[in-house]
Write an enzyme that holds these catalytic residues in place. Structure first.
Site, PDB file in Angstrom:
ATOM      1  N   LYS A 101       0.878  -1.223   0.010  1.00 15.56           N
ATOM      2  CA  LYS A 101      -0.011   0.181  -0.073  1.00 15.56           C
ATOM      3  C   LYS A 101       0.917   1.277   0.157  1.00 15.56           C
ATOM      4  O   LYS A 101       1.836   1.309   0.693  1.00 15.56           O
ATOM      5  CB  LYS A 101      -0.742   0.160   1.130  1.00 15.56           C
ATOM      6  CG  LYS A 101      -1.687   1.286   1.311  1.00 15.56           C
ATOM      7  CD  LYS A 101      -3.083   0.941   0.582  1.00 15.56           C
ATOM      8  CE  LYS A 101      -3.712   2.392   0.499  1.00 15.56           C
ATOM      9  NZ  LYS A 101      -3.458   2.818  -1.026  1.00 15.56           N
ATOM     10  N   GLN A 122       7.268   3.939   4.147  1.00 12.66           N
ATOM     11  CA  GLN A 122       5.865   3.514   4.095  1.00 12.66           C
ATOM     12  C   GLN A 122       5.862   2.318   5.196  1.00 12.66           C
ATOM     13  O   GLN A 122       4.706   1.937   5.598  1.00 12.66           O
ATOM     14  CB  GLN A 122       5.404   3.051   2.617  1.00 12.66           C
ATOM     15  CG  GLN A 122       4.007   3.292   2.279  1.00 12.66           C
ATOM     16  CD  GLN A 122       3.556   4.905   2.178  1.00 12.66           C
ATOM     17  OE1 GLN A 122       4.298   5.617   1.319  1.00 12.66           O
ATOM     18  NE2 GLN A 122       2.332   4.934   2.818  1.00 12.66           N
ATOM     19  N   LYS A 125       5.385   3.693   8.456  1.00 14.02           N
ATOM     20  CA  LYS A 125       4.089   4.520   8.698  1.00 14.02           C
ATOM     21  C   LYS A 125       2.881   3.643   8.855  1.00 14.02           C
ATOM     22  O   LYS A 125       2.150   3.845   9.631  1.00 14.02           O
ATOM     23  CB  LYS A 125       4.122   5.562   7.327  1.00 14.02           C
ATOM     24  CG  LYS A 125       3.098   6.398   7.327  1.00 14.02           C
ATOM     25  CD  LYS A 125       2.782   7.230   6.088  1.00 14.02           C
ATOM     26  CE  LYS A 125       4.087   7.790   5.670  1.00 14.02           C
ATOM     27  NZ  LYS A 125       3.919   8.548   4.236  1.00 14.02           N
ATOM     28  N   LYS A 137       5.205   1.583  -3.034  1.00 19.94           N
ATOM     29  CA  LYS A 137       5.463   3.039  -3.726  1.00 19.94           C
ATOM     30  C   LYS A 137       5.503   2.875  -5.180  1.00 19.94           C
ATOM     31  O   LYS A 137       6.212   1.998  -5.655  1.00 19.94           O
ATOM     32  CB  LYS A 137       6.481   3.651  -3.285  1.00 19.94           C
ATOM     33  CG  LYS A 137       6.323   5.290  -3.021  1.00 19.94           C
ATOM     34  CD  LYS A 137       5.206   5.831  -2.154  1.00 19.94           C
ATOM     35  CE  LYS A 137       4.932   7.501  -2.392  1.00 19.94           C
ATOM     36  NZ  LYS A 137       4.279   7.942  -1.232  1.00 19.94           N
ATOM     37  N   GLY A 176      -2.297   8.341  -4.618  1.00 17.53           N
ATOM     38  CA  GLY A 176      -1.944   9.490  -4.828  1.00 17.53           C
ATOM     39  C   GLY A 176      -0.706   9.893  -4.106  1.00 17.53           C
ATOM     40  O   GLY A 176      -0.410   9.181  -3.026  1.00 17.53           O
ATOM     41  N   ASP A 177       0.210  10.736  -4.819  1.00 17.11           N
ATOM     42  CA  ASP A 177       1.342  11.387  -3.987  1.00 17.11           C
ATOM     43  C   ASP A 177       1.494  12.504  -4.799  1.00 17.11           C
ATOM     44  O   ASP A 177       0.676  12.872  -5.585  1.00 17.11           O
ATOM     45  CB  ASP A 177       2.463  10.405  -3.916  1.00 17.11           C
ATOM     46  CG  ASP A 177       3.527  10.808  -3.007  1.00 17.11           C
ATOM     47  OD1 ASP A 177       3.498  10.836  -2.011  1.00 17.11           O
ATOM     48  OD2 ASP A 177       4.617  11.408  -3.615  1.00 17.11           O
ATOM     49  N   ASN A 251      -1.856  19.037  -2.227  1.00 11.13           N
ATOM     50  CA  ASN A 251      -2.908  18.600  -1.461  1.00 11.13           C
ATOM     51  C   ASN A 251      -2.378  18.777   0.249  1.00 11.13           C
ATOM     52  O   ASN A 251      -3.267  18.917   1.057  1.00 11.13           O
ATOM     53  CB  ASN A 251      -3.012  17.102  -1.815  1.00 11.13           C
ATOM     54  CG  ASN A 251      -3.906  15.947  -0.893  1.00 11.13           C
ATOM     55  OD1 ASN A 251      -3.489  15.871   0.125  1.00 11.13           O
ATOM     56  ND2 ASN A 251      -5.325  16.203  -1.220  1.00 11.13           N
TER      57      ASN A 251
HETATM   58  P1  NDP Z   1       0.988  17.767  -4.280  1.00  6.27           P
HETATM   59  O1  NDP Z   1       1.695  17.340  -5.986  1.00  6.27           O
HETATM   60  O2  NDP Z   1      -0.372  18.003  -4.450  1.00  6.27           O
HETATM   61  O3  NDP Z   1       1.867  19.089  -4.416  1.00  6.27           O
HETATM   62  C1  NDP Z   1       3.248  19.194  -4.115  1.00  6.27           C
HETATM   63  C2  NDP Z   1       3.661  20.615  -3.815  1.00  6.27           C
HETATM   64  O4  NDP Z   1       5.120  20.576  -3.257  1.00  6.27           O
HETATM   65  C3  NDP Z   1       3.780  21.586  -4.859  1.00  6.27           C
HETATM   66  O5  NDP Z   1       3.306  22.604  -4.296  1.00  6.27           O
HETATM   67  C4  NDP Z   1       4.828  21.518  -5.343  1.00  6.27           C
HETATM   68  O6  NDP Z   1       5.357  22.749  -6.246  1.00  6.27           O
HETATM   69  C5  NDP Z   1       5.747  21.350  -4.392  1.00  6.27           C
HETATM   70  N1  NDP Z   1       7.018  20.874  -4.703  1.00  6.27           N
HETATM   71  C6  NDP Z   1       7.217  19.198  -5.170  1.00  6.27           C
HETATM   72  N2  NDP Z   1       8.573  19.066  -5.459  1.00  6.27           N
HETATM   73  C7  NDP Z   1       9.138  20.469  -5.074  1.00  6.27           C
HETATM   74  C8  NDP Z   1      10.341  20.410  -4.999  1.00  6.27           C
HETATM   75  N3  NDP Z   1      11.402  19.525  -5.973  1.00  6.27           N
HETATM   76  N4  NDP Z   1      10.818  21.789  -4.652  1.00  6.27           N
HETATM   77  C9  NDP Z   1       9.806  22.697  -4.232  1.00  6.27           C
HETATM   78  N5  NDP Z   1       8.606  22.491  -4.020  1.00  6.27           N
HETATM   79  C10 NDP Z   1       8.196  21.191  -4.492  1.00  6.27           C
HETATM   80  O7  NDP Z   1       1.592  16.787  -3.573  1.00  6.27           O
HETATM   81  P2  NDP Z   1       1.165  16.408  -2.013  1.00  6.27           P
HETATM   82  O8  NDP Z   1       0.799  17.610  -1.395  1.00  6.27           O
HETATM   83  O9  NDP Z   1       0.470  15.279  -2.183  1.00  6.27           O
HETATM   84  O10 NDP Z   1       2.362  15.702  -1.734  1.00  6.27           O
HETATM   85  C11 NDP Z   1       3.522  16.778  -0.896  1.00  6.27           C
HETATM   86  C12 NDP Z   1       4.439  15.793   0.134  1.00  6.27           C
HETATM   87  O11 NDP Z   1       3.467  15.126   0.921  1.00  6.27           O
HETATM   88  C13 NDP Z   1       5.084  14.786  -0.507  1.00  6.27           C
HETATM   89  O12 NDP Z   1       6.393  14.484   0.082  1.00  6.27           O
HETATM   90  C14 NDP Z   1       4.423  13.496  -0.481  1.00  6.27           C
HETATM   91  O13 NDP Z   1       5.170  12.258  -0.620  1.00  6.27           O
HETATM   92  C15 NDP Z   1       3.792  13.821   1.067  1.00  6.27           C
HETATM   93  N6  NDP Z   1       2.495  12.995   1.340  1.00  6.27           N
HETATM   94  C16 NDP Z   1       1.493  12.885   0.699  1.00  6.27           C
HETATM   95  C17 NDP Z   1       0.509  12.274   1.160  1.00  6.27           C
HETATM   96  C18 NDP Z   1      -0.972  12.349   0.253  1.00  6.27           C
HETATM   97  O14 NDP Z   1      -1.806  11.904   0.677  1.00  6.27           O
HETATM   98  N7  NDP Z   1      -0.922  13.214  -0.979  1.00  6.27           N
HETATM   99  C19 NDP Z   1       0.312  11.536   2.083  1.00  6.27           C
HETATM  100  C20 NDP Z   1       1.730  11.439   2.926  1.00  6.27           C
HETATM  101  C21 NDP Z   1       2.644  12.233   2.199  1.00  6.27           C
HETATM  102  P3  NDP Z   1       5.332  22.694  -7.759  1.00  6.27           P
HETATM  103  O15 NDP Z   1       4.002  22.772  -8.213  1.00  6.27           O
HETATM  104  O16 NDP Z   1       6.147  24.105  -7.995  1.00  6.27           O
HETATM  105  O17 NDP Z   1       6.057  21.563  -8.147  1.00  6.27           O
HETATM  106  O1  2IT Z   2       3.118   8.856   1.309  1.00  8.13           O
HETATM  107  C1  2IT Z   2       1.988   8.778   1.473  1.00  8.13           C
HETATM  108  O2  2IT Z   2       1.452   7.840   2.698  1.00  8.13           O
HETATM  109  C2  2IT Z   2       0.825   8.601   0.557  1.00  8.13           C
HETATM  110  N1  2IT Z   2       1.302   9.182  -0.569  1.00  8.13           N
HETATM  111  C3  2IT Z   2      -0.484   8.255   0.677  1.00  8.13           C
HETATM  112  C4  2IT Z   2      -0.552   6.636   0.337  1.00  8.13           C
HETATM  113  C5  2IT Z   2      -1.779   6.134   0.334  1.00  8.13           C
HETATM  114  O3  2IT Z   2      -1.765   4.892   0.017  1.00  8.13           O
HETATM  115  O4  2IT Z   2      -2.756   6.478   0.583  1.00  8.13           O
END
Ligand code: NDP
Ligand code: 2IT
Length: 454
Positions: A101, A122, A125, A137, A176-177, A251
């Site tokens: 997952k 993961q 977590k 992943k 998603g991620d 997100n």
């Molecule tokens: P999104 O794609 O929704 O947003 C990513 C954000 O981070 C954007 O604003 C992006 O800016 C910025 N970003 C990405 N790469 C870079 C970089 N190299 N330098 C500066 N800014 C950057 O992703 P999420 O919000 O889903 O994910 C954000 C983080 O949270 C990641 O580390 C992800 O692994 C983690 N995460 C996400 C989960 C989820 O459920 N979605 C769960 C747990 C963790 P830009 O548009 O300029 O690239």
């Molecule tokens: O980093 C993470 O925990 C995620 N991107 C969410 C993974 C998931 O299966 O919901």
């Protein structure tokens, strides 16, 4: 050279060095993966020595080798009729306590090292959530920026024409991620359903109309703030009136800001790869809604100066004077120098919304400076936890109300906090890193030992 040697020593420090050298030799050119394993092993190794069955069972060595690593070609046609080739991946890391997952990331920086670090994290977590989910992943080195909706659709569909044979509701359940949200999950789910001719909960983060869970979209950001609230309450502090820095604007960042506003905190920043947005009087719910709307139309943070917000190009938010920081963009966005800047800015607590946003040197510095530190494995587990609840709802064919899922999320984040305290408390002080690593490790390690050797 045999780099699968057994590290025979009674000294935990020597064991750590020997184990890490073997890992680096076996996985050349994968710095992010080395970093993630080093961070976990540092707190796990002393625990292994207190519980020799894990050393004898070579659990750390086995845990740091993925069950399977898939890599495949993804071909698609862009709007100009050019044929484009990307590389897709799925790392199926460990399924000892449940189906693989974890999310899918679409970003040009995606490679084997990045996905192995994410898959490894993961494991711990997902175990910490207390729910029956293993770890995986995946993703692709595809850059969604500037692509049309049709291009995104064609890429997602092509990606799924290979991924589908490796996943399933009791095999591997992606979500998603970075770069993969509701729209991409929908395109991938549609193609999965068409190829397999089965309607199953094989992906999470689905639309509400077709088996998604309420609160999944909000869960990582909300969960992050619930976790921070638990940590702060445990230390007789709170979020009310506190100045907060959030990085990222996706997100996780958006829903973290929403919950911070609800808790009465003053959120000063958001950021993306081009710079950061400073809102001196604090982001209000109205401003946040405007940001969400403009972002959903494909606008960038720098375009928001049109609604009177201050954009600082090429800079990170860490120099803004504040109480707490919530890095929620990407890995290694806080290096040692940034950590020093944050502490100078008055920050007393750092809670990781992104995965591995702080380098190991930055973490050492925070701990030395007595900064409250909520590591990603614990702090951002809310997203995958609600993914697991989406799987449960799909299994029983029900859809739970918003209040129930949000209530479960709060209970899960509180439980993760208690697990961190249980395993991380020493001399009346909690190290949330040790707590999260050992608390996540024990269940998976015990399951692996019970299966014997394979
Ligand atoms: P999104 O794609 O929704 O947003 C990513 C954000 O981070 C954007 O604003 C992006 O800016 C910025 N970003 C990405 N790469 C870079 C970089 N190299 N330098 C500066 N800014 C950057 O992703 P999420 O919000 O889903 O994910 C954000 C983080 O949270 C990641 O580390 C992800 O692994 C983690 N995460 C996400 C989960 C989820 O459920 N979605 C769960 C747990 C963790 P830009 O548009 O300029 O690239
Ligand atoms: O980093 C993470 O925990 C995620 N991107 C969410 C993974 C998931 O299966 O919901």
């Amino acid at each position: 050279m045999d780099n699968t040697f057994i590290c025979e020593t009674q000294n935990p420090k020597e064991y750590f060095d020997c184990f890490m050298q073997g890992l680096i030799d076996r996985n050349p050119g994968e710095p992010e993966f080395h970093q993630a394993v080093a961070e976990v092993s540092k707190s796990i190794v002393p625990f292994l020595y207190e519980n020799q069955k894990y050393v004898k069972g070579q659990v750390l060595e086995r845990l740091s080798e993925p069950d399977r690593l898939l890599s495949f070609r993804v071909c698609w046609e862009d709007d100009k009729g050019n044929i484009r080739t990307n590389r897709g991946y799925r790392v199926q890391f460990n399924n000892s306590i449940g189906p693989y997952k974890g999310g899918l990331r679409f970003h040009p920086t995606v490679n084997q090292s990045v996905l192995k670090f994410l898959g490894f994290e993961q494991i711990f977590k997902n175990s910490l959530t207390g729910l029956p989910i293993g770890a995986g992943k995946g993703g692709a080195n595809f850059d969604p920026k500037g692509k049309s909706d049709s291009e995104i659709m064609r890429f997602c569909q092509s990606f799924m024409t290979e991924l589908y044979r490796h996943i399933g509701e009791d095999v591997d359940v992606p979500a998603g991620d970075i770069g993969v949200g509701g729209r991409e999950i929908s395109y991938m789910f549609g193609m999965y359903k068409r190829i397999t001719n089965r309607f199953t909960g094989t992906l999470t983060g689905k639309g509400i109309e077709y088996g998604g869970s309420l609160i999944r979209e909000e869960a990582t950001g909300y969960g992050l703030i619930y976790f921070a609230d638990n940590v702060l309450n445990h230390h007789n502090e709170g979020l009310q009136g506190k100045r907060c820095l959030v990085s990222g604007a996706g997100n996780v960042a958006q829903f973290a800001v929403e919950k911070l506003i609800e808790k009465g905190a003053k959120v000063l920043t958001l950021s993306d790869s081009e710079g950061f947005l400073l809102v001196r009087e604090g982001i209000t719910q109205d401003v946040l809604e405007e940001i969400k709307k403009l972002k959903s139309q494909g606008k960038r943070l720098k375009d928001l100066s049109g609604i009177g917000l201050e954009f600082h190009p090429g800079k990170t938010p860490w120099g803004v004077s504040a109480d707490y920081a919530f890095p929620s963009a990407t890995q290694n966005e806080i290096e040692l120098e940034d950590a020093k800047v944050l502490v100078e800015s008055g920050v007393k607590g750092v809670f990781e919304g992104a995965n591995m946003p702080s380098t190991n040197e930055a973490i050492e510095y925070f701990l030395k400076e007595n900064i409250l530190f909520g590591p990603a494995k614990a702090a951002n587990a809310g997203g995958v936890a609600i993914s697991a609840l989406e799987m449960s709802q799909n299994n029983i064919g029900l859809s739970w109300p918003r209040e129930k899922v949000d209530g479960e999320l709060q209970v899960i984040m509180k439980r993760i906090h208690s697990t961190c305290v249980k395993y991380g408390e020493k001399d009346g002080k909690t190290c949330y890193i040790t707590g999260a690593n050992i608390g996540g490790f024990v269940k998976v390690a015990d399951a692996m030992l019970s299966f014997g050797v394979y």
